[in-house]
Motif scaffolding. Structure first.
Motif, PDB file in Angstrom:
ATOM      1  N   ASN A  93       5.718  15.340   2.940  1.00 36.12           N
ATOM      2  CA  ASN A  93       7.078  15.112   3.234  1.00 36.12           C
ATOM      3  C   ASN A  93       7.301  13.730   2.770  1.00 36.12           C
ATOM      4  O   ASN A  93       8.599  13.267   2.781  1.00 36.12           O
ATOM      5  CB  ASN A  93       7.363  15.314   4.521  1.00 36.12           C
ATOM      6  CG  ASN A  93       7.333  16.757   4.952  1.00 36.12           C
ATOM      7  OD1 ASN A  93       7.466  17.883   4.050  1.00 36.12           O
ATOM      8  ND2 ASN A  93       7.210  17.075   6.165  1.00 36.12           N
ATOM      9  N   GLY A  94       6.405  12.760   2.770  1.00 35.33           N
ATOM     10  CA  GLY A  94       6.532  11.295   2.549  1.00 35.33           C
ATOM     11  C   GLY A  94       7.660  10.526   3.674  1.00 35.33           C
ATOM     12  O   GLY A  94       8.210   9.612   3.264  1.00 35.33           O
ATOM     13  N   ASP A  95       7.268  10.895   4.808  1.00 33.48           N
ATOM     14  CA  ASP A  95       8.187  10.730   6.034  1.00 33.48           C
ATOM     15  C   ASP A  95       7.520   9.574   6.660  1.00 33.48           C
ATOM     16  O   ASP A  95       6.578   9.635   7.558  1.00 33.48           O
ATOM     17  CB  ASP A  95       8.277  11.907   6.849  1.00 33.48           C
ATOM     18  CG  ASP A  95       9.154  11.631   8.092  1.00 33.48           C
ATOM     19  OD1 ASP A  95       9.780  10.348   8.350  1.00 33.48           O
ATOM     20  OD2 ASP A  95       9.789  12.547   8.708  1.00 33.48           O
ATOM     21  N   LYS A  96       7.777   8.445   6.103  1.00 38.82           N
ATOM     22  CA  LYS A  96       7.235   7.118   6.724  1.00 38.82           C
ATOM     23  C   LYS A  96       7.490   6.918   8.119  1.00 38.82           C
ATOM     24  O   LYS A  96       6.500   6.307   8.933  1.00 38.82           O
ATOM     25  CB  LYS A  96       7.804   5.855   5.966  1.00 38.82           C
ATOM     26  CG  LYS A  96       7.070   4.497   6.407  1.00 38.82           C
ATOM     27  CD  LYS A  96       7.741   3.603   5.551  1.00 38.82           C
ATOM     28  CE  LYS A  96       6.991   2.200   5.967  1.00 38.82           C
ATOM     29  NZ  LYS A  96       7.733   0.985   5.291  1.00 38.82           N
ATOM     30  N   LYS A 114       1.792   7.475  -2.116  1.00 38.96           N
ATOM     31  CA  LYS A 114       1.599   5.949  -1.737  1.00 38.96           C
ATOM     32  C   LYS A 114       2.794   5.295  -1.738  1.00 38.96           C
ATOM     33  O   LYS A 114       3.022   4.526  -0.958  1.00 38.96           O
ATOM     34  CB  LYS A 114       0.581   5.657  -2.722  1.00 38.96           C
ATOM     35  CG  LYS A 114       0.109   4.264  -2.639  1.00 38.96           C
ATOM     36  CD  LYS A 114      -0.830   4.031  -3.690  1.00 38.96           C
ATOM     37  CE  LYS A 114      -1.558   2.548  -3.422  1.00 38.96           C
ATOM     38  NZ  LYS A 114      -2.612   2.389  -4.446  1.00 38.96           N
ATOM     39  N   GLU A 115       3.859   5.696  -2.500  1.00 38.47           N
ATOM     40  CA  GLU A 115       5.005   4.652  -2.752  1.00 38.47           C
ATOM     41  C   GLU A 115       5.792   5.003  -1.732  1.00 38.47           C
ATOM     42  O   GLU A 115       6.690   4.073  -1.033  1.00 38.47           O
ATOM     43  CB  GLU A 115       5.708   5.022  -4.098  1.00 38.47           C
ATOM     44  CG  GLU A 115       5.071   4.800  -5.193  1.00 38.47           C
ATOM     45  CD  GLU A 115       5.520   5.045  -6.337  1.00 38.47           C
ATOM     46  OE1 GLU A 115       6.496   6.093  -6.620  1.00 38.47           O
ATOM     47  OE2 GLU A 115       5.243   4.874  -7.710  1.00 38.47           O
ATOM     48  N   THR A 165       9.708  15.963  -1.684  1.00 44.60           N
ATOM     49  CA  THR A 165      10.868  15.781  -1.108  1.00 44.60           C
ATOM     50  C   THR A 165      11.501  14.872  -1.984  1.00 44.60           C
ATOM     51  O   THR A 165      12.630  14.291  -1.752  1.00 44.60           O
ATOM     52  CB  THR A 165      11.010  15.109   0.173  1.00 44.60           C
ATOM     53  OG1 THR A 165       9.853  13.892   0.238  1.00 44.60           O
ATOM     54  CG2 THR A 165      10.397  16.302   1.284  1.00 44.60           C
ATOM     55  N   GLY A 166      11.001  14.647  -3.320  1.00 44.88           N
ATOM     56  CA  GLY A 166      11.582  13.633  -4.144  1.00 44.88           C
ATOM     57  C   GLY A 166      11.452  12.209  -4.161  1.00 44.88           C
ATOM     58  O   GLY A 166      11.971  11.418  -4.751  1.00 44.88           O
TER      59      GLY A 166
END
Length: 560
Positions: free
Chosen positions: A512-515, A404-405, A398-399
């Motif tokens: 997705n990097g969906d925190k 991890k970040e 998802t950019g």
């Protein structure tokens, strides 16, 4: 080492910890006050006595007769360097150690402080066990007291989320970063010198090169070259993992690394047996039960899978639950270019199997399935957990950059959960391909018992959260049932289906990097129900340890 005075350690009056009691009448009768304080101290003492009993002591040894003369000379140097990492971790976790210990009369409480690297019970949600000590700060010593996330985010500090620095605040309120190699210059120079001395004695050229580069890295905070050299080692008998490595202690951002060390002796026989599996990673990656966009990365395969006897733990890896396998380096770029080294700590693993996992199975696993509890299955499950860290996705789709970040403090527990379930996925696939020997019932039943072992590490542990999620997800999907007598029985077909469903969920969350979604998952799934807690309490009542502590060092090994 800087110490905070005893007066600063303990809040005056009657600040009482851990929900045991509280005092709200500072003007009241002094005798009543003393009685209340005494009652609290008695309660805390009882707590410490009970919690100290959850640890089983294990001697860390190896057959030193298999080592050369020079290797026996090197080991004490590596252990000395490791001890420095232990001191540095104390400075990161609880720099007031000596003041605290000097204020404690009870020897058992002192021992519990040493085990936990501070006054908080790491295997019970970081519960304070010293009167007058407040909750453990998420910031540890990496950030100024009271600093908010937004305060750092909106600052002009260049190294906001650096692995190898701390954030300081001056008298005007301005934030700045201080590199580790400056903050801990004296200690790191000593450790570097010890590694240089070991390098002079090293006969293996790969090990010699690594020791020299790691010595340089300790005093510069530039670890890349030494990480590559470490991965290049193939014929070394000794090894040392040393430096600031894992991010678990930084619960504010999961950004800054803590010091630790493992001193290792290679088990050549078992290492040879494991060598073939790393080459299978790309094929296993393609078979992951998730959409293609979440598995498009190609895992590195130029790395090794080895078994070791660990002869010394220090720092972060010695705090709380003890690591029994290691997958490093953590640098995502190095992982993609080169891979990782998976180190199985066989003697520590065997100790946990014999002293913890087997007794848990005898108490909580269905009687007809206890026959499937097997050390080789336990070893493989743990080993493929580490291998599975190399599977999946490192960059979000998802950019949002690296997973991890994007996930920050929510990353570690979900990554451990991914490694757990994908490790089981690998075992299942390799058994079907005939590349792994054994009965799937052994691996699944031993895995189920492993979940019951690891959930006891509690909510403060990334591994504990990961296993809570797995337990609850598998339960909801019928992977096991709880018998009327409180034992658990695996449904082997549904276990595999649940494994695939959980793999898909975790890989999607990471990709997705969906925190926000990960936080929601943690709150809903990474919890221990009252029923499970009741079952776990049975283990404590039976005297089954939660984890191990070590007798270790040159005297235990018989080297000088």
């Amino acid at each position: 080492m800087k110490h905070i005075s005893k007066a600063n350690l303990f809040i005056a009056g009657c600040s009482i910890i851990a929900g045991i009691a509280s005092c709200t009448n500072p003007q009241g009768n002094s005798n009543d006050q003393n009685k209340k304080t005494s009652l609290v101290e008695d309660s805390l003492q009882k707590y410490v006595d009970e919690r100290l009993a959850i640890y089983e002591t294990v001697k860390l040894t190896t057959n030193i007769n298999d080592l050369t003369v020079s290797e026996r000379k090197i080991l004490p140097l590596l252990i000395q360097a490791a001890k420095i990492m232990d001191e540095l971790f104390w400075q990161q976790a609880y720099p007031q150690r000596d003041s605290l210990l000097n204020s404690i009369k009870d020897e058992k409480t002192k021992s519990f402080v040493w085990i936990n690297y501070g006054p908080w019970d790491r295997l019970n949600g970081d519960k304070p066990f010293i009167s007058g000590i407040g909750p453990k700060p998420d910031a540890a010593t990496f950030y100024p007291t009271g600093m908010t996330k937004d305060e750092l985010k909106n600052s002009d500090v260049k190294d906001k989320y650096g692995l190898y620095s701390v954030i300081k605040k001056d008298s005007t309120g301005k934030l700045s970063s201080v590199p580790y190699h400056i903050l801990f210059a004296t200690e790191l120079q000593k450790a570097s010198s010890l590694l240089k001395q070991a390098a002079l004695l090293a006969e293996d050229e790969g090990f010699k090169k690594y020791l020299n580069l790691r010595a340089d890295a300790l005093v510069s905070d530039n670890y890349t070259a030494s990480d590559y050299a470490w991965l290049d080692m193939k014929t070394n008998n000794l090894d040392i993992i040393i430096g600031p490595i894992e991010n678990y202690e930084d619960k504010l951002f999961n950004a800054r690394a803590s010091y630790e060390a493992y001193v290792l002796v290679k088990d050549k026989v078992w290492s040879k047996r494991l060598a073939k599996y790393v080459s299978m990673l790309p094929e296993l990656q393609q078979g992951l039960p998730v959409e293609a966009k979440y598995k498009k990365e190609r895992p590195g395969t130029d790395s090794e899978l080895n078994a070791y006897d660990v002869v010394y733990y220090a720092g972060d890896c010695n705090a709380g639950s003890k690591t029994i396998a290691v997958n490093l380096p953590n640098d995502e770029i190095i992982q993609q270019k080169k891979g990782t080294r998976r180190s199985q700590l066989k003697n520590a693993m065997k100790a946990k199997f014999d002293k913890i996992l087997v007794p848990i199975a005898n108490e909580l696993i269905d009687k007809d399935q206890q026959q499937y509890i097997n050390f080789d299955a336990f070893f493989a499950n743990v080993m493929f957990h580490e291998v599975a860290h190399g599977l999946g996705i490192k960059n979000t789709i998802t950019g949002k950059g690296f997973v991890k970040e994007a996930l920050q403090e929510q990353y570690s527990w979900l990554e451990e959960g991914k490694a757990d379930v994908l490790g089981l996925y690998m075992v299942t696939g390799l058994l079907k391909k005939g590349e792994l020997e054994g009965d799937i019932k052994q691996f699944y039943t031993t895995y189920m018992t492993g979940i019951l072992r690891s959930v006891r590490f509690g909510a403060a542990s990334a591994h504990g959260k990961a296993n809570m999620q797995c337990f609850n997800f598998f339960k909801e999907n019928g992977a096991f049932i709880r018998n009327d007598n409180g034992t658990y029985k695996v449904d082997f077909l549904k276990f595999e289906n649940s494994m695939n469903k959980l793999s898909r969920l975790i890989l999607t969350l990471q990709g997705n990097g969906d925190k926000v979604a990960v936080e929601k998952t943690q709150k809903e799934k990474a919890v221990i129900s009252a029923e499970l807690q009741s079952d776990l309490d049975k283990l404590t009542k039976k005297g089954i340890p939660v984890d191990v502590i070590f007798e270790q060092g040159v005297d235990v090994l018989g080297v000088k």
